[in-house]
Scaffold this active site. Sequence first.
Site, PDB file in Angstrom:
ATOM      1  N   LYS A 333       0.830  -1.207   0.000  1.00 47.20           N
ATOM      2  CA  LYS A 333       0.000   0.000   0.000  1.00 47.20           C
ATOM      3  C   LYS A 333       0.864   1.257   0.000  1.00 47.20           C
ATOM      4  O   LYS A 333       0.571   2.223  -0.709  1.00 47.20           O
ATOM      5  CB  LYS A 333      -0.946  -0.001   1.200  1.00 47.20           C
ATOM      6  CG  LYS A 333      -1.897   1.201   1.204  1.00 47.20           C
ATOM      7  CD  LYS A 333      -3.064   1.016   2.139  1.00 47.20           C
ATOM      8  CE  LYS A 333      -2.670   1.049   3.583  1.00 47.20           C
ATOM      9  NZ  LYS A 333      -3.847   1.190   4.487  1.00 47.20           N
ATOM     10  N   ARG A 338       2.618   6.004  -3.239  1.00 47.51           N
ATOM     11  CA  ARG A 338       3.714   6.841  -3.735  1.00 47.51           C
ATOM     12  C   ARG A 338       3.855   6.751  -5.248  1.00 47.51           C
ATOM     13  O   ARG A 338       4.233   7.728  -5.900  1.00 47.51           O
ATOM     14  CB  ARG A 338       5.020   6.440  -3.037  1.00 47.51           C
ATOM     15  CG  ARG A 338       5.053   6.839  -1.557  1.00 47.51           C
ATOM     16  CD  ARG A 338       6.147   6.092  -0.801  1.00 47.51           C
ATOM     17  NE  ARG A 338       6.349   6.579   0.566  1.00 47.51           N
ATOM     18  CZ  ARG A 338       5.618   6.230   1.604  1.00 47.51           C
ATOM     19  NH1 ARG A 338       4.599   5.387   1.449  1.00 47.51           N
ATOM     20  NH2 ARG A 338       5.883   6.719   2.805  1.00 47.51           N
ATOM     21  N   ARG A 434      -7.287  10.894  14.035  1.00 45.38           N
ATOM     22  CA  ARG A 434      -5.836  10.704  14.124  1.00 45.38           C
ATOM     23  C   ARG A 434      -5.101  12.043  14.085  1.00 45.38           C
ATOM     24  O   ARG A 434      -5.514  12.977  13.406  1.00 45.38           O
ATOM     25  CB  ARG A 434      -5.364   9.777  13.002  1.00 45.38           C
ATOM     26  CG  ARG A 434      -6.000   8.397  13.123  1.00 45.38           C
ATOM     27  CD  ARG A 434      -5.616   7.484  11.989  1.00 45.38           C
ATOM     28  NE  ARG A 434      -4.207   7.154  11.999  1.00 45.38           N
ATOM     29  CZ  ARG A 434      -3.617   6.407  11.077  1.00 45.38           C
ATOM     30  NH1 ARG A 434      -4.325   5.926  10.070  1.00 45.38           N
ATOM     31  NH2 ARG A 434      -2.335   6.146  11.140  1.00 45.38           N
ATOM     32  N   SER A 479       8.980   8.356  12.158  1.00 49.49           N
ATOM     33  CA  SER A 479       7.768   8.276  11.349  1.00 49.49           C
ATOM     34  C   SER A 479       8.109   8.471   9.883  1.00 49.49           C
ATOM     35  O   SER A 479       8.521   9.563   9.462  1.00 49.49           O
ATOM     36  CB  SER A 479       6.740   9.327  11.787  1.00 49.49           C
ATOM     37  OG  SER A 479       5.673   9.382  10.862  1.00 49.49           O
ATOM     38  N   ASP A 627       3.827  -1.534  11.913  1.00 48.62           N
ATOM     39  CA  ASP A 627       2.486  -1.925  11.466  1.00 48.62           C
ATOM     40  C   ASP A 627       2.202  -3.405  11.662  1.00 48.62           C
ATOM     41  O   ASP A 627       1.061  -3.845  11.513  1.00 48.62           O
ATOM     42  CB  ASP A 627       2.290  -1.575   9.987  1.00 48.62           C
ATOM     43  CG  ASP A 627       2.036  -0.089   9.787  1.00 48.62           C
ATOM     44  OD1 ASP A 627       1.530   0.553  10.730  1.00 48.62           O
ATOM     45  OD2 ASP A 627       2.352   0.432   8.709  1.00 48.62           O
ATOM     46  N   LYS A 654      -2.280   4.898  15.973  1.00 55.80           N
ATOM     47  CA  LYS A 654      -2.602   4.346  14.657  1.00 55.80           C
ATOM     48  C   LYS A 654      -4.121   4.420  14.452  1.00 55.80           C
ATOM     49  O   LYS A 654      -4.796   5.222  15.087  1.00 55.80           O
ATOM     50  CB  LYS A 654      -2.086   2.908  14.561  1.00 55.80           C
ATOM     51  CG  LYS A 654      -0.566   2.799  14.501  1.00 55.80           C
ATOM     52  CD  LYS A 654      -0.040   3.345  13.188  1.00 55.80           C
ATOM     53  CE  LYS A 654       1.442   3.120  13.011  1.00 55.80           C
ATOM     54  NZ  LYS A 654       1.913   3.593  11.686  1.00 55.80           N
TER      55      LYS A 654
END
Length: 751
Positions: A333, A338, A434, A479, A627, A654
Site C-alpha cells: 500500500k 507513492r 488521528r 515516522s 504496522d 494508529k
Amino acid sequence: MAVRDAARLEESRLLIVGLGLIGGSLAAALKARGFRGEILACDRDADEIARGVAMGIIDGGDTELAPLLPGVSLVVLAVPVLAMESVLAALGRGLGERLDATVITDVGSSKLAIRDAARRALGRLPPSLVLGHPIAGSEKSGVGAANPDLYRRHKVILTPTAETDAAALARVRALWGACEAEVLEMPVERHDQVLARTSHLPHLLAFSLVDTLARQDERLEIFRYAAGGFRDFTRIAGSDPVMWRDIFTANRAAVLAALDDFEAGLARLRQAVSAGDGDAMLATFDRASHARHYFDTLLNQTRYYPTMEHNNVRYRVAPGGQVAGRIRVPGDKSISHRSIMLGALAEGVTEVKGFLEGEDSLATLQAFREMGVAIEGPHQGRVTIHGVGMHGLKAPAGPLYVGNSGTAMRLFAGLLAGQAFDSELTGDASLTKRPMGRVADPLRLMGAEIDTAEGGRPPLRIHGGKPLKGITYDMPMASAQVKSCLLLAGLYAEGETRVREPAPTRDHTERMLSGFGYEVARDGDTCWLSGGGTLSAGPIDVPSDISSATFFLVAAAITPGSDLLLEHVGINPTRVGVINILTLMGADLELSNQREVGGEPVADIRVRYAPLKGIDIPVEQVPLAIDEFPALFIAAANAEGTTRLRGAEELRVKESDRIQAMADGLAVLGVEHTVVADGIDIVGGKPEGANYGGGRIDSLGDHRIAMAFTVAGLRASAPIEIDDCANVATSFPGFVELARRVGLQVDEEGA
C-alpha cells in the site's frame, strides 16, 4: 420500516393535497404497510379522487380544501412548486388558530422558494411546518401510477428551519419512515444547490437534448436507431413538463449556477476534441468513468461520508485449521500510494504493475483525477499515469477524500503545501480521529499555511500559493509518513530540506524519488534534497506488501504442520522488522529468489511451523515492524514464555490505540498480559494445541486488529467473532478469500 411500524404511526387523520404520482404513492405506501388512520385527499380533479378511492389508497376526498380540514393532524402538500403559495394561504385561512397545532409538510423540489412562499402566505414560518423532499419519482404521472414501494430505500430530505418544532419534525420523520424511506436532514440552501446539480440539471439537459434532436430532419432515424444509453438518459425527458417548468423557475439561481459549471466543463471538452488533445479527453472521460464507479462503490457500502458509515461486517473464525500452499498477497500500500503521487508529478507516462486495488489506494487515484491527471486503470493491478509535471495539478472542485489512509493524508499534506491552489483533505471517521499536527507543525515552519480541526485533527485545509523554504527538522518520533511529507514539500521549497530521524523508518519515498530521477542524499540518520527539480516517468513494479504478508507468516509460524510460500514480498531493509523478530522467536523462515525490482528488494518467503519462544523485542526493531505488531502479538500468545515490547508509543496513535485494542482482545480470549505506556508483556502458551479460548472481539474499525484475531483462531479452543471489519478492504481486498485458500476457517457476514 415494517408493517407494524406503519400501523403505529400516530396520526389520526392525514390529508394529502395533490393526488398525483407522489401523493398517491405516499397514500398507497401507508395503506400497504398497515396505517390505521384515515387518509383523505384534495385534488382539483374529481376523477382522480374517485380513482384513489376505488384503488383503496384513500378513504375519501374533495376538490375543495376547507371541508377536509376538521380533525386533520398532518397535511402533506404534493402540488406543483408554484402552486404552493396559494395552497398555503388557503390552508392558513382554513386552519386558523389550529395552524400551529397541525403538522404541515411538503414534497417540493425547491425548498427556498417554498420557504419564502410560506412566509408570504402565512406571514411567518409556523413551528409545525416541516419542509421536505422525497428523492423518488417516475416519468409517469397521476394517481393511477401510484406505487406503494416508490419510497422504499429511497432518500427523503427534510430541511427544518430555526423555527421548526422538534416534535413536528419527529412526526414527519415517522411518516416517511413508515414508507421504509431513508430520512436525512439538510439546510434549505444546501438542498437547493445539491438538487440543482444531481436532479434539476440532468432533467434540463435531457429535455434540451431530446428537443434538439426532435427538431432535426433526420429525427425519425435518430430515434429509431438510438441505443440503450440514449434511451436511458432521455427517459427523464418524459416527465411532467409543467412540474419541471415550475422547478426550474423556483430554483432558478441554483440551476443557472449548475448550468454555468456544466457549460464550462463542456467548453473544455469541446476544445480538447477540436484540438485532438487525447490526454485532455482521456483525463475527462477517465475521471468521470472512475468517479461513477468509485463513488457508487463507496456509497453502496455506505463508507463515503463519516455520517453514513456502517461497520456491520463481522468475521466468524472457527477454531483450528491449517496453513499450506503458495500465495501472493496484494501489492504494498505504501508503494502504491507513492507510485501514483510521483507518477502524477512526473514528466511522461508511468506504467505501474502490482498496484493495490484497495479503497485507500483507489482514493489516492481519484484525488489525482480530481486534480486533472489522466489515469488509466486500475485493471488487474496495472495503472497508467499521464504525468502533468511538478506544477501541472489543477485545483479540485471540492475536498479530497483519502478514506482510512493516514499515509495518504500526511503525504498529500506535504505535496499540496507547495501548490498554487487551496485544498482540503478529509477522510473517514477513523482517520478524522488521528493526529495531523505532526505534519502540520513542521510544514508551517517551512512557510505553509494549514488549518486543522480541534486537536490538530482532520480535515486539513491547506492555503496554496505560499512560498516554502527548506528547513532542517529533527523528528521527535520515528515516522516515515512525517519524513515523506517533508521531503515532498521540499520538492517545492527554496533551498535544502533536511530530515533527521531518531530511528530508521521505511525509505520508500527516497528510493522512489531516486527512481524518478530526483536526487536524494543520505548521511547516517539524515536525508535531504533540494527543491526545484523535476521527475521523469518510469515503470514501477509494486512488491507484495510485507504488512499484508505478515498475517500469513504468523499464521504458518504458529500452526503445527504448516508449510506456506509467499511470493514476491517486499523486503525493504526498513520494513523487515517482522522477519527479524519472528526469526528471533524461533520461526522457520527461508528467503529465496532475492532480487531488486524498481529499486525495491523483493523475495519469496517460505515459512514452516517451528515452536516459538518468548523474547524481549529489540528496541531497534520496533520502527521496522510498527504496522506488524498486531499480528506479532498473536505470535507472542502462542510462544513459550513471555514476550516483552517496549518503545512502541507510536502504536497508540494508529487507526486505533493498537496496544490497548489488542490487549482488550487478548483479555477476551484469556491470554495473560500486562500493558505499559509504551508496550506490553504477553505470556504465551504451549507449542501445540489450543492456547486460549474464543469470544467476541471489537476491532474498533482497525483492519490490522481484525486480521490479527482472525489468525488467532488457528490456536483457539472456541470460535472467535470479530466485529467492525469493514476497513479490512482498505488495505487487503480479498483477505478472507485468501485466508480460506490456505486453510483458515473464516466466514464473513454483512459485507
